[in-house]
Write an enzyme that holds these catalytic residues in place. Structure first.
Site, PDB file in Angstrom:
ATOM      1  CG  ASP A 102       6.416  -3.349   7.453  1.00 34.83           C
ATOM      2  OD1 ASP A 102       7.481  -3.910   7.522  1.00 34.83           O
ATOM      3  OD2 ASP A 102       5.438  -3.880   8.411  1.00 34.83           O
ATOM      4  NE  ARG A 111      -2.492  -1.777   4.375  1.00 34.24           N
ATOM      5  CZ  ARG A 111      -3.444  -2.384   4.503  1.00 34.24           C
ATOM      6  NH1 ARG A 111      -4.716  -1.940   4.424  1.00 34.24           N
ATOM      7  NH2 ARG A 111      -3.225  -3.761   4.264  1.00 34.24           N
ATOM      8  CG  HIS A 170       2.085  -2.831   6.337  1.00 32.55           C
ATOM      9  ND1 HIS A 170       2.929  -3.729   6.174  1.00 32.55           N
ATOM     10  CD2 HIS A 170       1.273  -3.054   5.486  1.00 32.55           C
ATOM     11  CE1 HIS A 170       2.571  -4.536   4.867  1.00 32.55           C
ATOM     12  NE2 HIS A 170       1.596  -3.740   4.442  1.00 32.55           N
ATOM     13  CG  HIS A 175      -2.315  -0.527   1.110  1.00 27.58           C
ATOM     14  ND1 HIS A 175      -2.549  -1.902   0.885  1.00 27.58           N
ATOM     15  CD2 HIS A 175      -3.385   0.032   0.724  1.00 27.58           C
ATOM     16  CE1 HIS A 175      -3.653  -2.006   0.778  1.00 27.58           C
ATOM     17  NE2 HIS A 175      -4.381  -1.139   0.779  1.00 27.58           N
TER      18      HIS A 175
END
Length: 274
Positions: free
Chosen positions: A228, A218, A224, A185
């Site tokens: 990340d 996220r 996440h 994402h």
């Protein structure tokens, strides 16, 4: 919006030069225990729509694991900070930021197009800007081609593995099986932001901020870690640089410029608030 700063030096350079674990198949409503709106109620698509084939064939190896390097170990300072960020953002369950994270989980197009339209002050959708809409979705497919080897190489467990704290999407099997690092994402959001900033340069700051927030969601969602996101944005910048060497992408980008100009002449999009 809470920000998660990057500690990767090259990511800052990419941002000056220039949105899948996040692309997992998200289906159905949120768990009854979810302290917020369901995925569909907050604007998420109830079914996953596969994006069109991307631009990149990558005849030459694209060493995503080598570009991002390994994730921080759990007992390192950054690893501990990642875990603290997960624990701290669980407090956002049920807030407007949480609902935005639910909407940002949807990569089927509609929510992303709307949020970037508001940032650009130009209507972006398959009706007004068909070439651009298709270009962005093709980039989503390219993102999967690029990040997947890194996820497989590092197999980093996602934040909710091993605990029952609230997350903003259903606890489906991909949470257990699909690696956390890097964030697809964040890759998609950042790469969309870079490309759209080229097309609407007078709104570059707002557009790239939206691209960053797309990844930040996220962490708020709980699927996440901040590192990340850093790795995903790094890959997003590299992907956009690589796409600019692709003739088909460049041809579509030129068509998209004309579409943006025509859409912009019709006035700003509706439903964006103040």
């Amino acid at each position: 919006m809470m920000r998660f700063s990057s500690a990767l030096p090259f990511s800052a350079a990419i941002s000056v030069a220039g949105l899948l674990a996040g692309c997992a198949q998200l289906t159905g409503d949120a768990s009854p225990k979810s302290p917020t709106k369901t995925y569909a109620e907050a604007g998420g698509s109830s079914t996953w729509t596969k994006p069109p084939k991307g631009y990149l064939t990558l005849a030459e190896p694209f060493d995503a694991p080598g570009i991002v390097g390994p994730p921080p170990t759990p007992d390192s300072p950054r690893g501990k900070a990642d875990r603290a960020a997960y624990d701290d953002t669980r407090k956002l369950a049920g807030t407007p930021a949480w609902d935005k994270a639910v909407a940002d989980a949807d990569l089927s197009g509609a929510n992303g197009f709307k949020s970037f339209s508001c940032a650009a002050r130009v209507t972006i959708n398959p009706q007004k800007t068909p070439t651009l809409a298709n270009l962005l979705l093709r980039m989503t497919d390219d993102a999967g081609t690029i990040y997947r080897p890194a996820k497989q190489a590092f197999s980093r467990p996602r934040p909710p593995v091993g605990n029952s704290k609230p997350i903003c999407v259903p606890r489906e099997s991909w949470i257990q099986t699909e690696g956390s690092y890097p964030s697809g994402h964040a890759l998609v959001g950042w790469s969309w932001g870079l490309v759209l900033a080229e097309l609407v340069p007078d709104r570059a700051a707002q557009i790239t901020a939206r691209g960053r927030e797309f990844g930040d969601s996220r962490v708020i969602c709980g699927v996440h870690f901040p590192s990340d996101l850093e790795a995903g944005r790094l890959l997003g910048g590299v992907m956009v640089a690589r796409l600019h060497a692709d003739p088909a992408f460049e041809a579509d980008l030129e068509k998209a410029r004309a579409e943006i100009a025509a859409s912009k002449a019709e006035g700003p999009p509706t439903g964006c608030g103040g």
